[in-house]
Design an enzyme around this catalytic site. Structure first.
Site, PDB file in Angstrom:
ATOM      1  N   GLY A 163      -2.846  -2.393  -6.844  1.00  0.00           N
ATOM      2  CA  GLY A 163      -1.688  -3.290  -6.939  1.00  0.00           C
ATOM      3  C   GLY A 163      -1.905  -4.371  -7.982  1.00  0.00           C
TER       4      GLY A 163
ATOM      5  N   ARG B  87      -3.256 -10.413   4.516  1.00  0.00           N
ATOM      6  CA  ARG B  87      -3.616 -11.776   4.940  1.00  0.00           C
ATOM      7  C   ARG B  87      -2.387 -12.596   5.367  1.00  0.00           C
ATOM      8  NH1 ARG B  87      -7.877 -11.057   0.851  1.00  0.00           N
ATOM      9  NH2 ARG B  87      -9.860 -11.287   1.951  1.00  0.00           N
TER      10      ARG B  87
ATOM     11  N   HIS C 191       0.842  -1.209   0.000  1.00  0.00           N
ATOM     12  CA  HIS C 191       0.000   0.000   0.000  1.00  0.00           C
ATOM     13  C   HIS C 191       0.874   1.254   0.000  1.00  0.00           C
ATOM     14  CE1 HIS C 191      -2.744  -2.921   2.184  1.00  0.00           C
ATOM     15  NE2 HIS C 191      -3.496  -2.534   1.185  1.00  0.00           N
TER      16      HIS C 191
ATOM     17  N   LYS D 100       3.522  -9.162  -0.559  1.00  0.00           N
ATOM     18  CA  LYS D 100       2.972  -8.516   0.641  1.00  0.00           C
ATOM     19  C   LYS D 100       1.449  -8.578   0.588  1.00  0.00           C
ATOM     20  CE  LYS D 100       6.828  -6.217   2.084  1.00  0.00           C
ATOM     21  NZ  LYS D 100       7.423  -6.145   3.404  1.00  0.00           N
TER      22      LYS D 100
ATOM     23  N   GLN E 283      -8.686  -8.097 -10.355  1.00  0.00           N
ATOM     24  CA  GLN E 283      -9.376  -6.889  -9.871  1.00  0.00           C
ATOM     25  C   GLN E 283      -8.966  -5.677 -10.711  1.00  0.00           C
ATOM     26  OE1 GLN E 283     -10.000  -5.658  -5.604  1.00  0.00           O
ATOM     27  NE2 GLN E 283      -8.108  -4.543  -5.926  1.00  0.00           N
TER      28      GLN E 283
HETATM   29  O1  PAF Z   1      -7.802  -4.484  -3.116  1.00  0.00           O
HETATM   30  C1  PAF Z   1      -8.452  -4.126  -2.106  1.00  0.00           C
HETATM   31  O2  PAF Z   1      -7.906  -3.898  -1.014  1.00  0.00           O
HETATM   32  C2  PAF Z   1      -9.960  -3.996  -2.213  1.00  0.00           C
HETATM   33  O3  PAF Z   1     -10.513  -4.968  -3.048  1.00  0.00           O
HETATM   34  C3  PAF Z   1     -10.412  -2.576  -2.635  1.00  0.00           C
HETATM   35  C4  PAF Z   1      -9.941  -2.242  -4.034  1.00  0.00           C
HETATM   36  C5  PAF Z   1      -9.871  -1.557  -1.647  1.00  0.00           C
HETATM   37  C6  PAF Z   1     -11.942  -2.506  -2.627  1.00  0.00           C
HETATM   38  O4  PAF Z   1     -12.458  -2.758  -1.366  1.00  0.00           O
END
Ligand code: PAF
Length: 282
Positions: A146, A186, A37, A183, A152
């Site tokens: 990421g 989880r 992040h 990283k 996603q």
């Molecule tokens: O990747 C994530 O952490 C989540 O899927 C996101 C994009 C913040 C949506 O809740």
């Protein structure tokens, strides 16, 4: 750094920036921030006048059987990290602030019927809904995701294009531990023994990267990567699949740009990893 917990506050702050002609970079997160992040927030910091980090553990992207209840949380630590990197706003709403029952969903059937979408049927519907809401609330020029969650990323890029959202979606490289484990929030679920086993995903990625070649059979690639995973007794492979980089549909032959992705359970923890392969130009 400001912290907003309501949609109205977040809109008020970001609309004022927009009126002043400032650009906004959004980093959507579910909290418990790590170096992955941090790399997204740092990039957003470099490329925008203002940086918003959303910290929202989105309940609608978890099935009842999944890990919403045990998902790690540490909002104070998250805020500290955001402040150190220079974020301007942390948006941290309650679920009740974001969703009033019944509420509308944004759904995408395309790209979400394979891999994680097949294993987690409601997951991407929840992701698309929350990401759309975050885009509408914070009006970002840029959003950062990421590459670890590659499906996603592909889905968000697709719905942003199809639904004409005025935001550039930026994919950012996977950040890894020194032993290669990607990283992830989880990773905290892993026992010491499981943590020692978890880099097997990276070893499978490395094997895949070594052997992938134009016109190779995808089944051969997948079999060799699965063989690496099978060497680790604690690893239970859910899938290893080569898919078209844009459609996320399985390919038979490596004859285009592909994503090679996997999901593996180490004990009760489901981990994912992947690499992208661009077909060399003739
Ligand atoms: O990747 C994530 O952490 C989540 O899927 C996101 C994009 C913040 C949506 O809740």
């Amino acid at each position: 750094m400001q912290i907003a917990t309501t949609v109205a506050e977040a809109k008020h702050i970001t609309r004022a920036w927009k009126r002043e002609g400032q650009t906004i970079g959004l980093v959507p997160t579910m909290g418990y921030l790590h170096e992955g992040h941090a790399s997204l927030i740092e990039r957003a910091r470099r490329e925008n006048d203002r940086v918003v980090v959303s910290v929202f553990l989105n309940p609608i992207q978890f099935a009842p059987t999944e890990d919403l209840d045990r998902y790690p949380r540490d909002f104070d630590r998250d805020c500290k990290l955001c402040e150190e990197i220079g974020a301007d706003l942390v948006f941290h709403p309650d679920p009740a602030e974001m969703y009033h029952d019944p509420h509308a969903y944004v759904n995408i059937d395309l790209l979400s019927d394979t891999m994680d979408g097949a294993a987690r049927p409601i997951h991407f519907k929840g992701v698309c809904t929350v990401v759309s809401k975050l885009f509408n609330i914070t009006q970002p020029d840029n959003a950062y995701f990421g590459q670890k969650d590659a499906q996603q990323l592909a889905i968000v890029k697709k719905f942003v294009e199809d639904l004409n959202f005025d935001v550039k979606v930026n994919g950012c490289p996977i950040v890894r531990e020194p032993d290669g484990l990607a990283k992830s929030s989880r990773n905290t679920y892993l026992s010491p023994e499981e943590r020692a086993a978890a880099p097997v995903l990276f070893r499978a990625v490395q094997r895949g990267r070594e052997i992938i070649a134009p016109n190779m059979k995808a089944s051969e690639l997948e079999a060799q990567m699965k063989a690496v995973l099978a060497e680790e007794p604690l690893a239970d492979t859910e899938y290893v699949t080569a898919v078209d980089a844009l459609t996320m549909q399985p390919v038979e032959t490596i004859d285009r740009n592909v994503l090679v992705a996997m999901a593996v359970r180490i004990g009760t923890t489901r981990l994912i990893d992947n690499f992208s392969y661009e077909l060399p130009r003739a």
